[in-house]
Design a protein around this motif. Structure first.
Motif, PDB file in Angstrom:
ATOM      1  N   ILE A 154    -128.414 -62.224  21.649  1.00  0.00           N
ATOM      2  CA  ILE A 154    -127.463 -61.690  20.664  1.00  0.00           C
ATOM      3  C   ILE A 154    -126.039 -62.120  20.995  1.00  0.00           C
ATOM      4  N   THR A 155    -125.682 -62.097  22.259  1.00  0.00           N
ATOM      5  CA  THR A 155    -124.338 -62.503  22.665  1.00  0.00           C
ATOM      6  C   THR A 155    -124.096 -63.969  22.341  1.00  0.00           C
ATOM      7  N   LEU A 156    -125.042 -64.813  22.647  1.00  0.00           N
ATOM      8  CA  LEU A 156    -124.905 -66.240  22.314  1.00  0.00           C
ATOM      9  C   LEU A 156    -124.864 -66.455  20.809  1.00  0.00           C
ATOM     10  N   GLU A 157    -125.743 -65.771  20.089  1.00  0.00           N
ATOM     11  CA  GLU A 157    -125.782 -65.931  18.638  1.00  0.00           C
ATOM     12  C   GLU A 157    -124.468 -65.487  17.995  1.00  0.00           C
ATOM     13  N   SER A 158    -123.979 -64.326  18.377  1.00  0.00           N
ATOM     14  CA  SER A 158    -122.774 -63.797  17.733  1.00  0.00           C
ATOM     15  C   SER A 158    -121.515 -64.566  18.101  1.00  0.00           C
ATOM     16  N   SER A 159    -121.545 -65.274  19.217  1.00  0.00           N
ATOM     17  CA  SER A 159    -120.372 -66.059  19.616  1.00  0.00           C
ATOM     18  C   SER A 159    -120.474 -67.522  19.188  1.00  0.00           C
ATOM     19  N   GLY A 160    -121.501 -67.858  18.400  1.00  0.00           N
ATOM     20  CA  GLY A 160    -121.663 -69.227  17.924  1.00  0.00           C
ATOM     21  C   GLY A 160    -122.214 -70.170  18.980  1.00  0.00           C
TER      22      GLY A 160
END
Length: 194
Positions: A154-160
């Motif tokens: 989720i952290t990687l996804e939300s930060s692009g």
């Protein structure tokens, strides 16, 4: 510049919305006061400063997340339950990034309300893991692995952080399927030891 009808709940709810819009780290009392149409000192009638506000957001976020996960888990077990709560966790986190960030904090020692909110989420996961016959330290390890995998994704996804041209949803489902499969053989005998 006083606003009639302002309550602690209204202040916290507006802070949650602001945190979701701008990020928890950028949610300030000055910005919150401006949104509420009051002077910043007026907020102190309803909250115990920034720390008190962040704690309130955190507890409410944990309770909301526990509710969302519990609804997702109803009537499901093992891989079906893991997949359902993982999807609900991701959807909630992406929809509420500020609240999600607030929910990541461990409760302060002695804060029974925050501890209860945190334990509710852990208990839900360990109840699901009981379907894999995991308990004790094995369940804690599995809970940590699931949380870490979901949080990392989720952290990687939300930060692009995912730029390759492969469907992100597909990647997420494969991650969750892999974790659910791993839980089938998750015992201390198969764990790596020192």
């Amino acid at each position: 510049m006083a606003r009639a009808g302002l309550t602690e709940l209204l202040v916290v709810e507006e802070a949650e919305r602001l945190a979701d819009e701008v990020g928890l780290a950028r949610m300030t009392l000055a910005a919150l006061a401006a949104r509420l149409g009051v002077r910043q000192p007026s907020l102190y009638k309803h909250i115990e400063g920034t720390d008190g506000l962040l704690r309130s957001i955190s507890v409410r976020a944990k309770n909301e997340l526990a509710y969302v996960l519990a609804r997702a888990a109803v009537g499901r077990e093992r891989a079906d339950a893991v997949t359902s709560i993982a999807n609900a966790y991701r959807a909630w986190a992406l929809e509420h990034p500020g609240r999600y960030a607030a929910a990541q904090s461990a409760p302060a020692p002695g804060d029974s309300e925050d501890q209860a909110a945190s334990i509710a989420i852990v208990q839900l996961v360990t109840d699901i893991l009981a379907g894999y016959r995991l308990g004790g330290d094995d369940a804690i390890d599995a809970t940590r692995a699931l949380r870490s995998a979901l949080h990392g994704f989720i952290t990687l996804e939300s930060s692009g952080g995912f730029g390759l041209p492969v469907d992100i949803d597909r990647s997420f489902q494969r991650l969750v399927n892999g974790i659910a499969t791993a839980f089938s053989s998750w015992t201390i005998e198969t764990a790596v030891t020192k």
